[in-house]
Design an enzyme around this catalytic site. Structure first.
Site, PDB file in Angstrom:
ATOM      1  N   GLU A 262     -65.156  -8.522  44.133  1.00 32.78           N
ATOM      2  CA  GLU A 262     -65.254  -9.678  45.026  1.00 32.78           C
ATOM      3  C   GLU A 262     -64.794  -9.216  46.393  1.00 32.78           C
ATOM      4  O   GLU A 262     -63.642  -8.799  46.560  1.00 32.78           O
ATOM      5  CB  GLU A 262     -64.384 -10.832  44.516  1.00 32.78           C
ATOM      6  CG  GLU A 262     -65.006 -11.607  43.378  1.00 32.78           C
ATOM      7  CD  GLU A 262     -66.357 -12.224  43.713  1.00 32.78           C
ATOM      8  OE1 GLU A 262     -66.632 -12.432  44.914  1.00 32.78           O
ATOM      9  OE2 GLU A 262     -67.149 -12.460  42.797  1.00 32.78           O
TER      10      GLU A 262
ATOM     11  N   CYS B 186     -61.566 -15.096  52.230  1.00 34.10           N
ATOM     12  CA  CYS B 186     -62.895 -14.488  52.103  1.00 34.10           C
ATOM     13  C   CYS B 186     -63.968 -15.554  52.306  1.00 34.10           C
ATOM     14  O   CYS B 186     -65.086 -15.250  52.696  1.00 34.10           O
ATOM     15  CB  CYS B 186     -63.047 -13.830  50.743  1.00 34.10           C
ATOM     16  SG  CYS B 186     -62.623 -14.935  49.402  1.00 34.10           S
TER      17      CYS B 186
ATOM     18  N   LYS C  73     -52.241  -4.007  39.762  1.00 34.30           N
ATOM     19  CA  LYS C  73     -51.724  -3.345  40.977  1.00 34.30           C
ATOM     20  C   LYS C  73     -51.965  -4.334  42.124  1.00 34.30           C
ATOM     21  O   LYS C  73     -53.081  -4.478  42.597  1.00 34.30           O
ATOM     22  CB  LYS C  73     -52.499  -2.044  41.203  1.00 34.30           C
ATOM     23  CG  LYS C  73     -51.805  -0.980  41.991  1.00 34.30           C
ATOM     24  CD  LYS C  73     -51.587  -1.128  43.456  1.00 34.30           C
ATOM     25  CE  LYS C  73     -52.597  -1.396  44.467  1.00 34.30           C
ATOM     26  NZ  LYS C  73     -51.983  -1.853  45.749  1.00 34.30           N
TER      27      LYS C  73
ATOM     28  N   GLU D  79     -67.283  -8.900  59.172  1.00 34.53           N
ATOM     29  CA  GLU D  79     -66.138  -9.744  58.824  1.00 34.53           C
ATOM     30  C   GLU D  79     -64.938  -9.384  59.708  1.00 34.53           C
ATOM     31  O   GLU D  79     -64.579  -8.216  59.823  1.00 34.53           O
ATOM     32  CB  GLU D  79     -65.757  -9.531  57.349  1.00 34.53           C
ATOM     33  CG  GLU D  79     -64.658 -10.458  56.890  1.00 34.53           C
ATOM     34  CD  GLU D  79     -64.190 -10.182  55.466  1.00 34.53           C
ATOM     35  OE1 GLU D  79     -63.903  -9.025  55.141  1.00 34.53           O
ATOM     36  OE2 GLU D  79     -64.123 -11.144  54.680  1.00 34.53           O
TER      37      GLU D  79
HETATM   38  P1  NAP Z   1     -58.238  -4.019  50.597  1.00 35.08           P
HETATM   39  O1  NAP Z   1     -57.610  -3.259  51.691  1.00 35.08           O
HETATM   40  O2  NAP Z   1     -59.560  -3.595  50.113  1.00 35.08           O
HETATM   41  O3  NAP Z   1     -57.168  -3.996  49.398  1.00 35.08           O
HETATM   42  C1  NAP Z   1     -57.397  -4.705  48.202  1.00 35.08           C
HETATM   43  C2  NAP Z   1     -56.604  -4.032  47.088  1.00 35.08           C
HETATM   44  O4  NAP Z   1     -57.150  -2.737  46.850  1.00 35.08           O
HETATM   45  C3  NAP Z   1     -55.129  -3.814  47.424  1.00 35.08           C
HETATM   46  O5  NAP Z   1     -54.353  -3.966  46.274  1.00 35.08           O
HETATM   47  C4  NAP Z   1     -55.124  -2.368  47.895  1.00 35.08           C
HETATM   48  O6  NAP Z   1     -53.859  -1.749  47.792  1.00 35.08           O
HETATM   49  C5  NAP Z   1     -56.110  -1.770  46.909  1.00 35.08           C
HETATM   50  N1  NAP Z   1     -56.684  -0.489  47.327  1.00 35.08           N
HETATM   51  C6  NAP Z   1     -56.834   0.000  48.586  1.00 35.08           C
HETATM   52  N2  NAP Z   1     -57.399   1.238  48.545  1.00 35.08           N
HETATM   53  C7  NAP Z   1     -57.615   1.522  47.226  1.00 35.08           C
HETATM   54  C8  NAP Z   1     -58.152   2.650  46.535  1.00 35.08           C
HETATM   55  N3  NAP Z   1     -58.590   3.725  47.183  1.00 35.08           N
HETATM   56  N4  NAP Z   1     -58.209   2.611  45.182  1.00 35.08           N
HETATM   57  C9  NAP Z   1     -57.788   1.520  44.508  1.00 35.08           C
HETATM   58  N5  NAP Z   1     -57.240   0.431  45.111  1.00 35.08           N
HETATM   59  C10 NAP Z   1     -57.164   0.432  46.459  1.00 35.08           C
HETATM   60  O7  NAP Z   1     -58.356  -5.578  50.955  1.00 35.08           O
HETATM   61  P2  NAP Z   1     -57.246  -6.540  51.565  1.00 35.08           P
HETATM   62  O8  NAP Z   1     -57.036  -6.164  52.983  1.00 35.08           O
HETATM   63  O9  NAP Z   1     -56.064  -6.586  50.647  1.00 35.08           O
HETATM   64  O10 NAP Z   1     -57.961  -7.969  51.468  1.00 35.08           O
HETATM   65  C11 NAP Z   1     -58.816  -8.456  52.442  1.00 35.08           C
HETATM   66  C12 NAP Z   1     -60.258  -8.346  51.994  1.00 35.08           C
HETATM   67  O11 NAP Z   1     -60.393  -8.965  50.727  1.00 35.08           O
HETATM   68  C13 NAP Z   1     -61.241  -9.066  52.899  1.00 35.08           C
HETATM   69  O12 NAP Z   1     -62.363  -8.269  53.096  1.00 35.08           O
HETATM   70  C14 NAP Z   1     -61.604 -10.318  52.104  1.00 35.08           C
HETATM   71  O13 NAP Z   1     -62.862 -10.862  52.402  1.00 35.08           O
HETATM   72  C15 NAP Z   1     -61.530  -9.811  50.721  1.00 35.08           C
HETATM   73  N6  NAP Z   1     -61.341 -10.897  49.760  1.00 35.08           N
HETATM   74  C16 NAP Z   1     -62.400 -11.253  48.980  1.00 35.08           C
HETATM   75  C17 NAP Z   1     -62.275 -12.307  48.082  1.00 35.08           C
HETATM   76  C18 NAP Z   1     -63.418 -12.703  47.205  1.00 35.08           C
HETATM   77  O14 NAP Z   1     -63.184 -13.322  46.176  1.00 35.08           O
HETATM   78  N7  NAP Z   1     -64.648 -12.378  47.559  1.00 35.08           N
HETATM   79  C19 NAP Z   1     -61.067 -12.995  47.982  1.00 35.08           C
HETATM   80  C20 NAP Z   1     -60.009 -12.600  48.795  1.00 35.08           C
HETATM   81  C21 NAP Z   1     -60.157 -11.534  49.679  1.00 35.08           C
HETATM   82  P3  NAP Z   1     -52.858  -1.742  49.075  1.00 35.08           P
HETATM   83  O15 NAP Z   1     -52.568  -3.163  49.364  1.00 35.08           O
HETATM   84  O16 NAP Z   1     -51.702  -0.996  48.572  1.00 35.08           O
HETATM   85  O17 NAP Z   1     -53.614  -1.075  50.181  1.00 35.08           O
END
Ligand code: NAP
Length: 485
Positions: free
Chosen positions: A250, A284, A175, A385
């Protein structure tokens, strides 16, 4: 008319039952819609999981080197289309074209690396205490795994989850993030063209709360690999804790770069700019805190500000652009909100701080690269962050204070130091609370063949990438075989 992209379930490209779609909009030019994707919900996810479960035993029975061949073939196809896939990525996510090309190449490398893992050691032999007993450990796939990915590395992260999962013999349901579903679509498309059997890879788009939630709730799922925000990751962890589903999270970072007094100042300024502002700070592993020894504070900050003011912000498809837009309006609002918070808390704005407007800027979500001086450890800008091009500067009286400041946050993803002092560098490596440690390099910019992951609140579970990635996607079996009676 923009194309309508479908889900992949059981080897077929299919629409969702509701026929609802959502648009994929260019953050550098909101007039451009790249395509419409399926607004799937539980029904599609449940079918995908059931089909993945049906396909799993046959896929696992295929010898691992043969599974790897599908990854090699897909890598070749992706590489042959690298330029167009990268351009799509720039248009859907906003990063510059050179950054997008680098990322697609990384996805190619990841597919090749894990393709090769199919023919490498999946197990090891250990001497027995008993005579004529042969002991070994072997690995078995988990079954069906759910992969949930973010928008900021829309090729690399889906690649580094799918490739090890598949070569280990699992079937997957992915997904992807709703803000950047086209780049992962291109990887899945290549796997289909490479001939991967139906049901082995399933791709379902839809909201996190709908499709994402249904995926983690599905009883067939044996593991969930999630990359994204701490908020969502922590909620998934709680939800899965009672079910003995393996989880890998992550999440966010507040990554520091320490600059010691022996550093070359131009070099250090370039490292900080690369870490803090490239990819619009939406990594990240981006650096969001520069911790600088007091002796060089003033001259380094002067260089840093001058170089930051010279950065070219714009549409990442244009040559010479160094910083693209925020990924959407909500992320832009977050950037501006934190800039306001930092001001109110007493940090001093040295450059940037505004949304860019006028001309092409009015069509997208552009924000100036921003630097704050006099950031104190207790400020929110030093602790939370932002995920945008916002760098906070902190002064340290000596190395020990720099380390205390660097470690004084809940996160522990990446950290770097700029210094030629070998003693300090080794003390940094031993004392820093981070999973990814770089010396005389930016906090961001990791390679596919080494393990990736953080510590503290940044990560949970086993490592991704490199040889350790297979541990998450497999379970060991221990065998004791006596070859005499
Ligand atoms: P996010 O809002 O947490 O979304 C990540 C994924 O989770 C998306 O596919 C999102 O779908 C899905 N999601 C959201 N709510 C969910 C739920 N209730 N149940 C299951 N899945 C759900 O994060 P983002 O805004 O895409 O990414 C930014 C964040 O990712 C930052 O905090 C960054 O630091 C972190 N990140 C970490 C790493 C690492 O390796 N540590 C690498 C890259 C990014 P939708 O898109 O449809 O909302």
């Amino acid at each position: 008319m923009p194309q309508v992209y479908r889900n992949l379930i059981a080897g077929e490209w299919v629409e969702c039952a509701s026929k609802k779609t959502f648009p994929n909009v260019n953050p550098a030019n909101t007039d451009e819609v790249l395509g419409h994707f399926q607004a799937s919900g539980a029904e599609e996810v449940n079918t995908a999981c059931a089909e993945a479960a049906k396909a799993q035993a046959t896929w696992a029975a295929l010898p691992a080197p043969r599974r790897g061949e599908y990854l090699f073939k897909a890598a070749e196809l992706i590489e042959s289309r690298l330029d167009s896939i990268a351009e799509d990525m720039t248009r859907e996510e906003g990063k510059t074209l050179p950054e997008a090309k680098g990322e697609v190449k990384r996805a190619v490398n990841i597919f090749r690396y894990f393709g090769g893992e199919g023919a490498r050691s999946f197990s090891y032999q250990i001497p027995s205490e008993r005579p004529n007993v042969f002991c070994y450990m072997m690995r078995k796939p988990l079954g069906v795994v759910g992969l949930i990915t973010p928008w900021n590395f829309p090729s690399a992260i889906p690649a580094w989850k799918m490739a090890p999962a598949l070569v280990a013999g699992n079937t997957v349901v992915i997904k992807p993030a709703s803000l950047a579903p086209l780049s992962p679509y291109r990887l899945v498309e290549a796997l289909v063209e490479a001939g991967i059997p139906g049901g082995v890879v399933n791709y379902v788009t839809g909201s996190g709360g709908g499709a994402g939630n249904a995926l983690v709730e599905h009883p067939a799922i044996r593991a969930v690999s999630f990359t994204g925000s701490c908020d969502v990751g922590n909620r998934l962890h709680e939800k899965l804790a009672g079910r003995k589903v393996r989880v890998q999270l992550e999440m966010g970072g507040k990554n520091p770069t320490i600059v010691l007094k022996d550093a070359d100042l131009d070099y250090a300024a370039d490292i900080l700019i690369n870490g803090a502002f490239f990819s619009t700070g939406q990594k990240c592993t981006a650096c969001s805190r520069a911790i600088i020894e007091k002796d060089i504070y003033k001259p380094l900050v002067e260089k840093l500000v001058a170089k930051t003011k010279a950065l070219k912000v714009g549409n990442g498809v244009e040559p010479g652009i160094q910083i693209g837009p925020a990924v959407d309006e909500s992320q832009l609002d977050t950037d501006l909100k934190y800039i306001e918070i930092a001001r109110k808390e007493g940090a001093i704005l040295l450059c940037g701080g505004n949304r860019l407007t006028g001309g092409i800027y009015d069509k997208g979500f552009f924000v100036e690269p921003t630097i704050f001086d006099k950031v104190k450890p207790e400020m929110r800008i030093a602790q939370e962050e932002v995920f945008g091009p916002v760098l906070g500067l902190m002064v340290a009286n000596d190395f020990e204070e720099a380390m205390r400041l660097a470690n004084g946050v809940q996160f522990g993803l990446s950290a770097s130091i700029v210094s030629r002092d070998l003693t300090r560098v080794h003390q940094f490596i031993n004392g820093i609370e981070a999973g990814l440690i770089t010396i005389n390099l930016p906090t961001a910019g990791v390679e596919y063949q080494l393990p990736f992951g953080g510590t503290k609140e940044s990560s949970f579970g086993m490592r991704e990438q490199g040889p350790l990635a297979l541990e998450f996607y497999t379970e060991s079996r221990t065998v004791y075989l006596k070859y005499t009676q």
